[in-house]
Design an enzyme around this catalytic site. Structure first.
Site, short mmCIF file in Angstrom:
data_model
loop_
_atom_site.label_atom_id
_atom_site.label_comp_id
_atom_site.label_asym_id
_atom_site.label_seq_id
_atom_site.Cartn_x
_atom_site.Cartn_y
_atom_site.Cartn_z
N PRO A 198 0.82 -1.22 0.00
CA PRO A 198 0.00 0.00 0.00
C PRO A 198 0.85 1.27 0.00
O PRO A 198 0.34 2.36 -0.27
CB PRO A 198 -0.82 -0.10 1.29
CG PRO A 198 -0.74 -1.52 1.71
CD PRO A 198 0.56 -2.05 1.18
N GLU B 92 3.23 -8.86 7.71
CA GLU B 92 4.04 -7.67 7.96
C GLU B 92 4.60 -7.14 6.65
O GLU B 92 4.36 -7.69 5.59
CB GLU B 92 5.18 -8.00 8.94
CG GLU B 92 4.72 -8.57 10.27
CD GLU B 92 3.95 -7.57 11.14
OE1 GLU B 92 4.13 -6.35 10.93
OE2 GLU B 92 3.18 -8.01 12.00
N ASP C 101 -9.04 0.74 -25.86
CA ASP C 101 -9.85 0.62 -24.65
C ASP C 101 -9.60 1.79 -23.70
O ASP C 101 -8.61 2.50 -23.77
CB ASP C 101 -9.70 -0.73 -23.97
CG ASP C 101 -8.36 -0.95 -23.31
OD1 ASP C 101 -8.12 -2.07 -22.87
OD2 ASP C 101 -7.54 -0.01 -23.23
N ARG D 156 -2.06 -8.40 -20.48
CA ARG D 156 -3.01 -8.10 -21.57
C ARG D 156 -2.50 -7.03 -22.52
O ARG D 156 -3.05 -6.86 -23.60
CB ARG D 156 -4.38 -7.72 -21.01
CG ARG D 156 -4.43 -6.40 -20.31
CD ARG D 156 -5.79 -6.14 -19.72
NE ARG D 156 -6.81 -5.87 -20.73
CZ ARG D 156 -6.93 -4.71 -21.37
NH1 ARG D 156 -6.08 -3.72 -21.13
NH2 ARG D 156 -7.86 -4.52 -22.27
C1 4GS Z 1 -1.63 -4.08 -0.96
C2 4GS Z 1 -2.37 -3.14 -1.67
C3 4GS Z 1 -1.91 -4.62 0.39
C4 4GS Z 1 -0.62 -4.92 3.31
C5 4GS Z 1 -0.22 -7.19 2.37
C6 4GS Z 1 -0.62 -5.51 4.69
C7 4GS Z 1 -0.20 -7.71 3.81
C8 4GS Z 1 -1.06 -5.93 2.29
N1 4GS Z 1 -0.59 -4.42 -1.72
N2 4GS Z 1 -1.75 -2.94 -2.83
N3 4GS Z 1 0.25 -6.68 4.74
N4 4GS Z 1 -3.48 -2.50 -1.27
N5 4GS Z 1 -0.94 -5.38 0.95
O1 4GS Z 1 -2.97 -4.35 0.94
O2 4GS Z 1 -0.67 -3.71 -2.85
#
Ligand code: 4GS
Length: 180
Positions: free
Chosen positions: A17, A44, A97, A82
């Site tokens: 994230p 983690e 697209d 794709r």
């Molecule tokens: C994401 C997401 C995600 C984060 C994996 C907490 C386990 C988790 N990865 N985009 N630890 N959103 N990863 O939520 O890429």
């Protein structure tokens, strides 16, 4: 000999994230390589040395938290694969697209021409291909204006399309101002 001596370097993508949000431009950039390494963590984060020394990209699929990076890895793989030649039937299908040209897709209709009294727009059954193209571009702009006006700022529009956007903007402002 070492693999690095035989192959050009390829992207090593950490799914997190904390990464750059996946979009068409990033998918296209990754698709330019013949190989791609996707690294999915669980629970983690990643050992900092993976991030610091092995990763070339950190990518997020959106602002929400999953239990692992496996699904984000599949999402990236699907968006990238794709775009590779031969994966999607027509080469033009991916070039025309939605996000390839920066706008949302126009509505799609199949058969029958009348379903439960809900007709397919007349122009689409007219057989006038130039008119169908115009209708699609106009509806694509209408939808983008309604749902993702932010995309219009960077979209590459013709003079006619810019006029349509101005018309559609006036129409929707008139509809909002109209009482009742
Ligand atoms: C994401 C997401 C995600 C984060 C994996 C907490 C386990 C988790 N990865 N985009 N630890 N959103 N990863 O939520 O890429």
């Amino acid at each position: 000999s070492a693999a690095s001596a035989e192959r050009p370097p390829c992207p090593v993508v950490l799914l997190t994230p904390q990464g750059r949000k996946l979009d068409h431009a990033l998918a296209a950039q990754l698709a330019a390589h013949d190989r791609l390494v996707l690294v999915a963590g669980r629970y983690e984060g990643f050992d900092e040395r993976i991030r610091a020394h092995l990763a070339t990209h950190e990518v997020s699929i959106g602002d929400y938290v999953l239990t692992g990076g496996e699904l984000p890895a599949l999402v990236v793989a699907d968006a990238v694969v794709r775009l590779r030649p031969g994966v999607v039937g027509l080469a033009t299908a991916t070039a025309t697209d939605s996000f390839a040209h920066g706008l949302l897709e126009h509505p799609h209709y199949t058969r029958p021409a009348d379903f439960r009294g809900w007709p397919v727009p007349e122009v689409l059954v007219s057989g006038h291909h130039a008119e169908v193209d115009r209708w699609r571009r106009r509806e694509s702009l209408r939808r983008t204006l309604a749902r993702r006006p932010d995309l219009l700022a960077s979209a590459d529009l013709t003079a006619e399309e810019r006029r349509w956007v101005a018309d559609l903007t006036r129409e929707s402002e008139a509809a909002t101002a109209r009482p009742g």
